[in-house]
Enzyme design. Structure first.
Site, PDB file in Angstrom:
ATOM      1  N   SER A   1      35.367  32.403   6.397  1.00 26.03           N
ATOM      2  CA  SER A   1      33.998  31.900   6.278  1.00 26.03           C
ATOM      3  C   SER A   1      32.995  32.695   7.100  1.00 26.03           C
ATOM      4  CB  SER A   1      33.942  30.431   6.712  1.00 26.03           C
ATOM      5  OG  SER A   1      34.311  30.295   8.067  1.00 26.03           O
ATOM      6  N   CYS A   2      33.455  33.695   7.832  1.00 24.34           N
ATOM      7  CA  CYS A   2      32.547  34.427   8.719  1.00 24.34           C
ATOM      8  C   CYS A   2      32.857  35.908   8.685  1.00 24.34           C
ATOM      9  CB  CYS A   2      32.648  33.911  10.147  1.00 24.34           C
ATOM     10  SG  CYS A   2      31.591  34.815  11.302  1.00 24.34           S
TER      11      CYS A   2
END
Length: 290
Positions: free
Chosen positions: A115-116
């Site tokens: 997610s990053c």
């Protein structure tokens, strides 16, 4: 061997009561270690598949490479498990002579989650990269009706999403025509060409896979293109577009404030809430043709 999807047994419940057991298909998520010239560079969580595209795109986004000849070799040879079997979760990259390896401030000292895309960067200064290309100088004109059709066209290519419902997608579209010779209307005889679609549990990974595909095809900088993504537009996605020379990024959801600021600075047209009937232009709307 790693797999893009896996089957699991689940029990489905409904508001009416009771439940039934059945098999469900889930998106794969596994770690991938990237090694540069024998040295560990980062570990990222990703959906297995198109791993070499992912690695190549990641290196473009990090400013390490800019042309296909900058990479001499990519292989899985370093990834061997305790049983002696290849894991397919380690990619070794050999850079070409003369290609400077990243300095230590760019190394990711913790893994990058799905997610990053900037997690683990060693310094604040290393987050923002300077592109070798210039999206601001791209004269492409984008008919609004053609841009609004891109989410649906991207959706038709989301095969993994059809079976799992759990992955992001990025699609690269090239807009035909000659903006300099059409009287300033930006209109052309053909619809945008879909060049590549990639899916992943991480939206930044999906974009890296698209950019990496383009690098390996010798297509950078990606002039006259739009990068359509299935989620929101974050700072990192604008930066990845800029690093690949993409003049426009369109998202079906909202951008962040920092994404808008970066788009203004780098010359990237940034569109949000593009959902078939309308969109919001947040930066460099001069490329749009009503």
């Amino acid at each position: 061997m790693t797999r893009a999807s896996q089957r699991r047994r689940v029990h489905r419940y409904t508001a009416e009561g009771g439940g039934t057991g059945r098999a469900d298909t889930l998106a794969g998520e596994e770690p991938l270690e990237i090694r540069l010239d024998g040295r560990a560079f980062t570990v990222t969580m990703r959906t297995p598949g198109h791993d070499f595209d992912l690695v190549a795109g990641f290196l473009v986004s990090e400013g390490v490479v800019r042309a296909p000849d900058d990479i001499v070799r990519m292989d899985y040879r370093s990834g061997v498990g305790p049983d002696g079997q290849r894991t397919y979760n380690v990619v070794e990259v050999r850079l070409a002579p003369g290609v400077a390896p990243p300095d230590t401030s760019m190394e990711r000292h913790v893994y990058t989650s799905s997610s990053c895309g900037v997690c683990g960067t060693a310094s604040i200064e290393a987050v923002t990269k300077v592109s070798s290309f210039d999206p601001a100088g791209d004269p492409v004109r984008l008919p609004v009706t053609a841009v609004l059709a891109l989410p649906d066209r991207l959706r038709t290519g989301q095969k993994l999403f059809d079976t799992t419902g759990g992955v992001h997608a990025a699609g690269l579209f090239r807009f035909p025509g000659n903006p300099a010779g059409d009287g300033g209307t930006g209109q052309d005889a053909g619809e945008p060409e879909l060049l590549c679609v990639r899916e992943d549990v991480g939206r930044h990974n999906a974009v890296d896979k698209v950019v990496g595909w383009a690098l390996r095809q010798g297509l950078l900088p990606l002039r006259s293109t739009v990068l359509q993504v299935s989620g929101r537009a974050s700072f990192e996605l604008v930066q990845k577009a800029s690093m690949a020379g993409v003049p426009a990024l369109a998202a079906v959801s909202a951008p962040s404030a920092l994404a808008v600021d970066l788009a203004e600075q780098t010359g990237v047209t940034l569109l949000g809430f593009s959902r078939g009937t309308s969109c919001n232009a947040y930066a460099h709307r001069e490329r749009l043709v009503p």
